[in-house]
Scaffold this active site. Structure first.
Site, PDB file in Angstrom:
ATOM      1  CG  ASP A 215     -15.954 105.363 -28.159  1.00 49.38           C
ATOM      2  OD1 ASP A 215     -16.202 104.212 -27.785  1.00 49.38           O
ATOM      3  OD2 ASP A 215     -15.200 106.133 -27.528  1.00 49.38           O
TER       4      ASP A 215
ATOM      5  CG  ASP B 220     -20.866 103.119 -21.741  1.00 51.28           C
ATOM      6  OD1 ASP B 220     -20.482 102.219 -22.528  1.00 51.28           O
ATOM      7  OD2 ASP B 220     -20.123 103.631 -20.885  1.00 51.28           O
TER       8      ASP B 220
ATOM      9  NE  ARG C 231      -5.293 107.311 -21.929  1.00 50.03           N
ATOM     10  CZ  ARG C 231      -6.528 106.886 -22.157  1.00 50.03           C
ATOM     11  NH1 ARG C 231      -6.786 105.597 -22.318  1.00 50.03           N
ATOM     12  NH2 ARG C 231      -7.525 107.732 -22.227  1.00 50.03           N
TER      13      ARG C 231
ATOM     14  CD  GLU D 277     -14.883 101.541 -23.054  1.00 49.23           C
ATOM     15  OE1 GLU D 277     -13.657 101.406 -23.173  1.00 49.23           O
ATOM     16  OE2 GLU D 277     -15.455 102.646 -23.257  1.00 49.23           O
TER      17      GLU D 277
ATOM     18  CG  HIS E  56     -14.053 110.205 -25.887  1.00 52.60           C
ATOM     19  ND1 HIS E  56     -13.325 109.853 -24.771  1.00 52.60           N
ATOM     20  CD2 HIS E  56     -14.642 109.059 -26.303  1.00 52.60           C
ATOM     21  CE1 HIS E  56     -13.459 108.552 -24.547  1.00 52.60           C
ATOM     22  NE2 HIS E  56     -14.255 108.044 -25.478  1.00 52.60           N
TER      23      HIS E  56
ATOM     24  CG  HIS F 287      -9.519 141.656   0.240  1.00 51.33           C
ATOM     25  ND1 HIS F 287      -8.371 142.131  -0.342  1.00 51.33           N
ATOM     26  CD2 HIS F 287     -10.470 142.601   0.009  1.00 51.33           C
ATOM     27  CE1 HIS F 287      -8.606 143.308  -0.898  1.00 51.33           C
ATOM     28  NE2 HIS F 287      -9.893 143.614  -0.690  1.00 51.33           N
TER      29      HIS F 287
END
Ligand code: BES
Ligand code: ZN
Length: 444
Positions: free
Chosen positions: A108, A77, A318, A142, A417, A202
């Protein structure tokens, strides 16, 4: 490079096997079928294994007693090609320019996993078999967190029983420099939604009387870091394993000026990150909090005097050894709920998560891999960790009891990516050599 290898690469790349978007579901499966056919043609028993999501490709040679068993993992993928208009050529029509093939998934992970398939093909052609018992497990999920692969591994644990896993889905520190990664960061995702009034308002009639959800979101997101890039969530760093001296020493000697390279590749005016750590330390051994998406309100042309009814943000963190994803997400939720400005409502939903990975590069198989890299590149390998994540790698350890050798072929300027993703044919060749060398070294 054989013409047929290049043709295989192009065919593989022409499938828009984007796993995250339902529109491509059929194409993902077609790509899996193509792999099964290719793996069958080179002499392996191959099949497409359905899952509740995208199918897993599984292929193996005839397993013989007394040989080591190796599992080679990869993914077919790819990430969405967006923004498509920023590509110099269409993302699913591979083109060769100056030795580099441009297409979504080139690095990738199609180029890297294909190099292993071609390596196996050449070995079977030359010797009739491989020096090891081999499994290919190539998944289609993945890039969306490998939700179904853990189950596949559990169900087929007895048939697979690898002693070691080989993965080429990480980076090389620099072109021509053989690189083994012994660590990956983990990742944990969280979506935020802030709602206020029941409809868009508004801003002249209501501005000043009600809280603006977008302002609240901006204020909230700004509480994640201090001015030094340090994450402010209490307890966030509590489990972070400090770098070992030998690692800091080794990374200092890496023969690349990483800071310069990153400025050049990304075009940023200067680097920025948590104070007190080198760039490599920040990417490989420190956790981060990233805002991946942030929106709401009017985004069309011109101005609109409106108070939007809701704001959204997508976050990922991360993670590094020894942080626990669930614990971190709980800490983050508690902190954000406490810091949410008044007059609005905050809802949060945890997304996919994958653990970090750290292994000993000097284990028996780690040393075998280093010898293989040296053989393939005629140069001593560099040992690194990675900032990216491959969630399934910790399952190889937990479910199959096998460590993973991360022998990456992605170059710093591969644009994984991003638009104009590319992979040099030189690395397709290198991958073929690595495949042969590593299977031989493991067998020895
Ligand atoms: N090949 C990457 C992982 C990677 C990236 C390793 C950079 C080393 C350096 C992989 O395909 C990937 O992008 N993984 C995702 C996982 C996530 C979607 C759970 C990632 O790291 O964002
Ligand atoms: Zn990726």
């Amino acid at each position: 490079m054989r013409a047929s290898h290049l043709e295989d690469f192009y065919q593989f790349l022409r499938f828009p096997s984007v796993s995250t978007d339902d529109h491509y579901t059929e194409k993902v499966t077609e790509c899996g079928h193509w792999l099964v056919e290719k793996l069958t043609k080179i002499g392996l028993s191959a099949k497409l294994c359905p899952t509740p999501g995208h199918p897993v490709v599984w292929a193996h040679n005839k397993q013989q007693p007394g040989r080591h068993t190796v599992l080679i993992y990869g993914h077919y993928d790819v990430q969405p090609p967006d923004p498509v208009r920023l590509w110099d050529s269409p993302p699913f029509e591979p083109v060769l320019k100056n030795g580099y093939v441009f297409a979504r998934g080139a690095t990738d992970n199609k180029g890297q996993i294909l190099s292993h398939i071609l390596g196996v093909q050449e070995q079977i052609e030359a010797a009739g078999d491989l020096p090891v018992n081999l499994h290919f497990v190539i998944e289609g999920e993945e890039e969306i967190g490998s939700a179904n692969l853990g189950n596949f591994l559990s169900q087929n644990r007895k048939a697979l029983k690898p002693e070691i896993v080989v993965v080429s889905d990480t980076g090389m520190i620099s072109r021509g420099v053989p690189t083994m990664s012994y660590g990956l960061r983990g990742v944990a995702a969280l979506e935020l939604k802030i709602t206020g009034p029941k409809m868009d308002l508004h801003s002249g009639i209501y501005g000043g009387a009600v809280a603006n959800p977008l302002t609240a979101m901006a204020r909230l997101l700004a509480t994640l870091h201090d001015a030094n890039g340090h994450i402010t969530i209490p307890g966030f760093y509590d489990e972070v394993l400090p770098l070992e001296d030998w690692e800091r020493e080794m990374w200092r000697k890496i023969p690349v000026n990483v800071d310069e390279e990153i400025v050049k590749e990304t075009g940023v005016p200067e680097l920025f990150g948590e104070k007190g750590f080198s760039t490599l330390e920040r990417i490989w051994a420190r956790p981060t909090a990233e805002i991946n998406g942030f929106g709401g309100g009017y985004q069309g042309q011109g101005t609109k005097t409106v108070i939007g009814r809701e704001a959204m943000a997508k976050l990922t963190f991360r993670l590094v050894p020894n942080q626990n994803g669930d614990k971190i997400i709980a800490l983050v939720q508690e902190y954000l709920q406490k810091n949410c400005p008044p007059g609005v409502k905050l809802d949060m939903a945890a997304g996919h998560a994958g653990p970090w990975y750290l292994t000993d590069p000097h284990s028996q198989y780690g040393e075998a891999a280093q010898r293989a890299l040296k053989k393939a590149f005629e140069r001593d390998p560099v040992l690194i960790r990675e900032g990216g994540s491959i969630p399934i790698v910790s399952d190889f350890r937990d479910i199959l009891g096998a460590e993973t050798l991360l022998l990456g072929l992605a170059l710093p300027d591969c644009r994984a990516h991003s638009p104009n993703e590319n992979f040099p044919l030189e690395n397709l060749d290198a991958g073929i050599r690595i495949n042969k060398a590593v299977l031989q070294e493991i067998a020895a």
